[in-house]
Write a protein that holds these residues in place. Sequence first.
Motif, PDB file in Angstrom:
ATOM      1  N   GLU A 169     -11.258   2.926 -20.193  1.00 56.36           N
ATOM      2  CA  GLU A 169     -11.875   4.051 -19.929  1.00 56.36           C
ATOM      3  C   GLU A 169     -12.789   4.360 -21.268  1.00 56.36           C
ATOM      4  O   GLU A 169     -14.055   4.492 -21.323  1.00 56.36           O
ATOM      5  CB  GLU A 169     -11.327   5.354 -19.152  1.00 56.36           C
ATOM      6  CG  GLU A 169     -12.349   6.586 -19.094  1.00 56.36           C
ATOM      7  CD  GLU A 169     -13.457   6.521 -18.382  1.00 56.36           C
ATOM      8  OE1 GLU A 169     -13.452   5.412 -17.723  1.00 56.36           O
ATOM      9  OE2 GLU A 169     -14.243   7.169 -18.566  1.00 56.36           O
TER      10      GLU A 169
ATOM     11  N   LEU B  88     -16.797   4.020 -22.108  1.00 56.53           N
ATOM     12  CA  LEU B  88     -17.552   5.051 -22.824  1.00 56.53           C
ATOM     13  C   LEU B  88     -18.190   4.695 -23.940  1.00 56.53           C
ATOM     14  O   LEU B  88     -19.465   4.904 -24.306  1.00 56.53           O
ATOM     15  CB  LEU B  88     -16.434   6.299 -23.000  1.00 56.53           C
ATOM     16  CG  LEU B  88     -17.287   7.605 -23.528  1.00 56.53           C
ATOM     17  CD1 LEU B  88     -18.035   8.175 -22.245  1.00 56.53           C
ATOM     18  CD2 LEU B  88     -16.065   8.410 -24.154  1.00 56.53           C
TER      19      LEU B  88
ATOM     20  N   ILE C 258     -21.697  10.409 -27.848  1.00 55.00           N
ATOM     21  CA  ILE C 258     -20.426  10.404 -27.116  1.00 55.00           C
ATOM     22  C   ILE C 258     -19.957  11.767 -26.861  1.00 55.00           C
ATOM     23  O   ILE C 258     -19.306  12.061 -25.795  1.00 55.00           O
ATOM     24  CB  ILE C 258     -19.280   9.712 -28.098  1.00 55.00           C
ATOM     25  CG1 ILE C 258     -19.427   8.153 -28.054  1.00 55.00           C
ATOM     26  CG2 ILE C 258     -17.940   9.999 -27.692  1.00 55.00           C
ATOM     27  CD1 ILE C 258     -18.778   7.431 -29.587  1.00 55.00           C
ATOM     28  N   LYS C 259     -20.292  12.660 -27.977  1.00 52.87           N
ATOM     29  CA  LYS C 259     -20.128  14.045 -27.631  1.00 52.87           C
ATOM     30  C   LYS C 259     -20.938  14.500 -26.457  1.00 52.87           C
ATOM     31  O   LYS C 259     -20.290  15.295 -25.590  1.00 52.87           O
ATOM     32  CB  LYS C 259     -20.500  14.857 -28.842  1.00 52.87           C
ATOM     33  CG  LYS C 259     -19.442  14.907 -29.921  1.00 52.87           C
ATOM     34  CD  LYS C 259     -19.828  15.743 -31.168  1.00 52.87           C
ATOM     35  CE  LYS C 259     -18.752  15.750 -32.154  1.00 52.87           C
ATOM     36  NZ  LYS C 259     -19.525  16.202 -33.298  1.00 52.87           N
TER      37      LYS C 259
ATOM     38  N   ARG D 174     -19.506  14.932 -18.931  1.00 50.47           N
ATOM     39  CA  ARG D 174     -18.257  14.604 -18.113  1.00 50.47           C
ATOM     40  C   ARG D 174     -17.318  16.003 -17.866  1.00 50.47           C
ATOM     41  O   ARG D 174     -16.860  16.173 -16.617  1.00 50.47           O
ATOM     42  CB  ARG D 174     -17.384  13.664 -18.686  1.00 50.47           C
ATOM     43  CG  ARG D 174     -17.698  12.363 -18.384  1.00 50.47           C
ATOM     44  CD  ARG D 174     -17.293  11.156 -19.473  1.00 50.47           C
ATOM     45  NE  ARG D 174     -18.316  10.121 -19.607  1.00 50.47           N
ATOM     46  CZ  ARG D 174     -18.153   9.126 -18.910  1.00 50.47           C
ATOM     47  NH1 ARG D 174     -16.919   9.159 -18.100  1.00 50.47           N
ATOM     48  NH2 ARG D 174     -18.914   8.039 -18.986  1.00 50.47           N
ATOM     49  N   ARG D 175     -17.497  16.718 -19.011  1.00 50.94           N
ATOM     50  CA  ARG D 175     -16.558  17.910 -18.840  1.00 50.94           C
ATOM     51  C   ARG D 175     -17.262  18.706 -17.573  1.00 50.94           C
ATOM     52  O   ARG D 175     -16.537  19.493 -16.865  1.00 50.94           O
ATOM     53  CB  ARG D 175     -16.415  18.759 -19.990  1.00 50.94           C
ATOM     54  CG  ARG D 175     -15.006  18.127 -20.848  1.00 50.94           C
ATOM     55  CD  ARG D 175     -14.645  19.238 -21.850  1.00 50.94           C
ATOM     56  NE  ARG D 175     -15.670  19.489 -22.791  1.00 50.94           N
ATOM     57  CZ  ARG D 175     -16.003  18.551 -24.026  1.00 50.94           C
ATOM     58  NH1 ARG D 175     -15.079  17.565 -24.082  1.00 50.94           N
ATOM     59  NH2 ARG D 175     -16.893  18.960 -24.833  1.00 50.94           N
TER      60      ARG D 175
END
Lengths: 101, 190
Positions: B121, B125, B180-181, B187-188
């Motif tokens: 995963e 990502l 990425i952040k 996603r959060r």
Amino acid sequence: MELGRKLNAKKIEAWLERSLVPVEPSPAFVSELRGRLVVLRGSRMPSPWIVVLVLGALLIIIVTWFGLGMRLVLALLGLIGLVERERRSPEVLAEARAGQK
Amino acid sequence: MMTARDGDEMELVRRAGLDPEAFGELYNRHVGRIYNYIYYRTGDYQDAEDLTARVFQRALHHVASFQDQGVPFSAWLYRIAHNLVANWHRDRSRRPMVSLEDHAIETGASSHPEVLAMAAEQNRLLLEAVRQLPADRQQLLILKFVERQSNAEIGDIMGRTEGAIKSLYHRTLNALRDQIKDSGEVRRRG
């Protein structure tokens, strides 16, 4: 996700080191492509003129063989006709003589 | 500076237009790296094979007109690959499919399923984030991490100075971190 937090350049580099690893193309693909490039020189589509030339040459060959075949058949039929005539000619003469009498 | 290998390569390039074996030797030297470059840009084995074949077919058709301007032959191949990949993205006008979990699993240190799944995963990502970067930054990362090229070599291939490559690399890492952040935030929330 934890991944987004506390990321610095060193961590990203380490992550890239782990993820971006060399992959090997399949040996079958490599050798097949090499064959196409080196032996068949790209296996590209032939130009339209080449196609026309090849088709023309094929047509001439077919017509020539067809003509030759027809001549052979006609010669055979002629030969059969001659043989048949030769075979029949004594009978015809005999019939003609009988008719005269 | 031109090395003996570069000189030898240029000799091969000069012969490759007429001599199939010379082109075959160039092919042997570069097929792996071009395949890797395309694979990481597309994320798909089949497309990587198809585009790699097209790169070398195009190279074969144009190698006779190749002019030595002090740039490595590989730079020319990468440029062809770059153009074909750009067309590929444009034609499909979609995000590339990610099918890179396989090697993530292979490179994982543990064989525990949960750890492997997490590694896959994370890998997915990261590679998604890499593919969101501009093409030149993707190329830089592929050359640096997959090909293990030095900044000077990357500069030769990409037509930039070593300093420019260093600077681009740092900007790329920063952009990647932000990417990425952002995707972590999304996603959060999701």
